[in-house]
Design a protein around this motif. Structure first.
Motif, PDB file in Angstrom:
ATOM      1  N   VAL A  44       0.819  -1.211   0.000  1.00  0.00           N
ATOM      2  CA  VAL A  44       0.000   0.000   0.000  1.00  0.00           C
ATOM      3  C   VAL A  44       0.854   1.263   0.000  1.00  0.00           C
ATOM      4  N   PHE A  45       1.891   1.295   0.826  1.00  0.00           N
ATOM      5  CA  PHE A  45       2.688   2.513   0.979  1.00  0.00           C
ATOM      6  C   PHE A  45       4.116   2.407   0.453  1.00  0.00           C
ATOM      7  N   GLY A  46       4.540   1.228   0.030  1.00  0.00           N
ATOM      8  CA  GLY A  46       5.918   1.053  -0.411  1.00  0.00           C
ATOM      9  C   GLY A  46       6.907   1.035   0.738  1.00  0.00           C
ATOM     10  N   MET A  47       6.401   0.959   1.970  1.00  0.00           N
ATOM     11  CA  MET A  47       7.277   0.918   3.143  1.00  0.00           C
ATOM     12  C   MET A  47       7.868  -0.478   3.291  1.00  0.00           C
ATOM     13  N   LEU A  48       9.028  -0.565   3.907  1.00  0.00           N
ATOM     14  CA  LEU A  48       9.684  -1.845   4.200  1.00  0.00           C
ATOM     15  C   LEU A  48       9.912  -2.662   2.933  1.00  0.00           C
ATOM     16  N   SER A  49       9.991  -1.988   1.809  1.00  0.00           N
ATOM     17  CA  SER A  49      10.111  -2.687   0.539  1.00  0.00           C
ATOM     18  C   SER A  49      11.432  -2.338  -0.135  1.00  0.00           C
ATOM     19  N   PRO A  50      12.159  -3.347  -0.608  1.00  0.00           N
ATOM     20  CA  PRO A  50      13.412  -3.052  -1.298  1.00  0.00           C
ATOM     21  C   PRO A  50      13.187  -2.342  -2.634  1.00  0.00           C
ATOM     22  N   ARG A  51      12.000  -2.520  -3.238  1.00  0.00           N
ATOM     23  CA  ARG A  51      11.754  -1.885  -4.532  1.00  0.00           C
ATOM     24  C   ARG A  51      11.229  -0.462  -4.390  1.00  0.00           C
ATOM     25  N   GLY A  52      10.729  -0.097  -3.215  1.00  0.00           N
ATOM     26  CA  GLY A  52      10.466   1.288  -2.888  1.00  0.00           C
ATOM     27  C   GLY A  52       9.162   1.922  -3.312  1.00  0.00           C
ATOM     28  N   GLY A  53       8.293   1.270  -4.034  1.00  0.00           N
ATOM     29  CA  GLY A  53       7.053   1.919  -4.436  1.00  0.00           C
ATOM     30  C   GLY A  53       5.845   1.078  -4.094  1.00  0.00           C
ATOM     31  N   PRO A  54       4.679   1.710  -3.999  1.00  0.00           N
ATOM     32  CA  PRO A  54       3.466   0.945  -3.723  1.00  0.00           C
ATOM     33  C   PRO A  54       3.066   0.089  -4.919  1.00  0.00           C
ATOM     34  N   ALA A  55       2.297  -0.923  -4.651  1.00  0.00           N
ATOM     35  CA  ALA A  55       1.805  -1.818  -5.698  1.00  0.00           C
ATOM     36  C   ALA A  55       0.652  -1.144  -6.433  1.00  0.00           C
ATOM     37  N   THR A  56       0.284  -1.728  -7.560  1.00  0.00           N
ATOM     38  CA  THR A  56      -0.865  -1.239  -8.310  1.00  0.00           C
ATOM     39  C   THR A  56      -1.759  -2.421  -8.666  1.00  0.00           C
TER      40      THR A  56
END
Length: 138
Positions: free
Chosen positions: A31-43
């Motif tokens: 939802v927010f791209g947090m804690l993600s190595p790729r850095g962006g929210p999903a769609t």
């Protein structure tokens, strides 16, 4: 009663809390791209599952509306397995779907057992259903 039987309620509460927290982290990624190595929210569809993971994980973690939240989370993981993994091989270890299968069954167990005595359900609503959990031993 076995040695751990007297600790079954606090252990179950920790189990429910950790499971909900880890699932919520998946939602934060999508939802927010947090804690993600790729850095962006999903769609798209992953964003929908992200909201279920975020909200459902939080509710399970807190023990609030646990039965319905866990049941929805279980179903979401079952759908995720069949949509994203099952077509890539017969066994979850081969198709990298073991986490989806594990979450589906863990949430199904939580939905069946309920929120337990150490939960917001028990504290706020004082329902017999929330406070009465299946004992592990008699």
């Amino acid at each position: 009663m076995n040695f751990l039987g007297r600790f079954s309620e606090p252990i179950y509460s920790i189990f429910r809390f950790v499971t909900g927290f880890l699932f919520m982290c998946h939602g934060l990624q999508k939802v927010f791209g947090m804690l993600s190595p790729r850095g962006g929210p999903a769609t798209g569809l992953p964003m929908v599952s992200g909201y279920i993971e975020l909200i459902g994980g939080t509710l399970v973690m807190l023990g609030l509306f646990t039965t319905i939240a866990a049941f929805i989370c279980s179903g979401t993981m079952a759908v995720a397995y069949f949509m994203a993994h099952a077509g890539q091989g017969l066994f979850p270890i081969v198709n990298r779907g073991e986490l989806a299968v594990l979450y589906a069954f863990v949430f199904l167990y939580i939905a069946a057992r309920g929120s337990g005595k150490w939960s917001l359900d028990a504290m706020m609503f004082n329902h017999a259903r929330a406070a009465d959990t299946m004992p592990l031993t008699r």
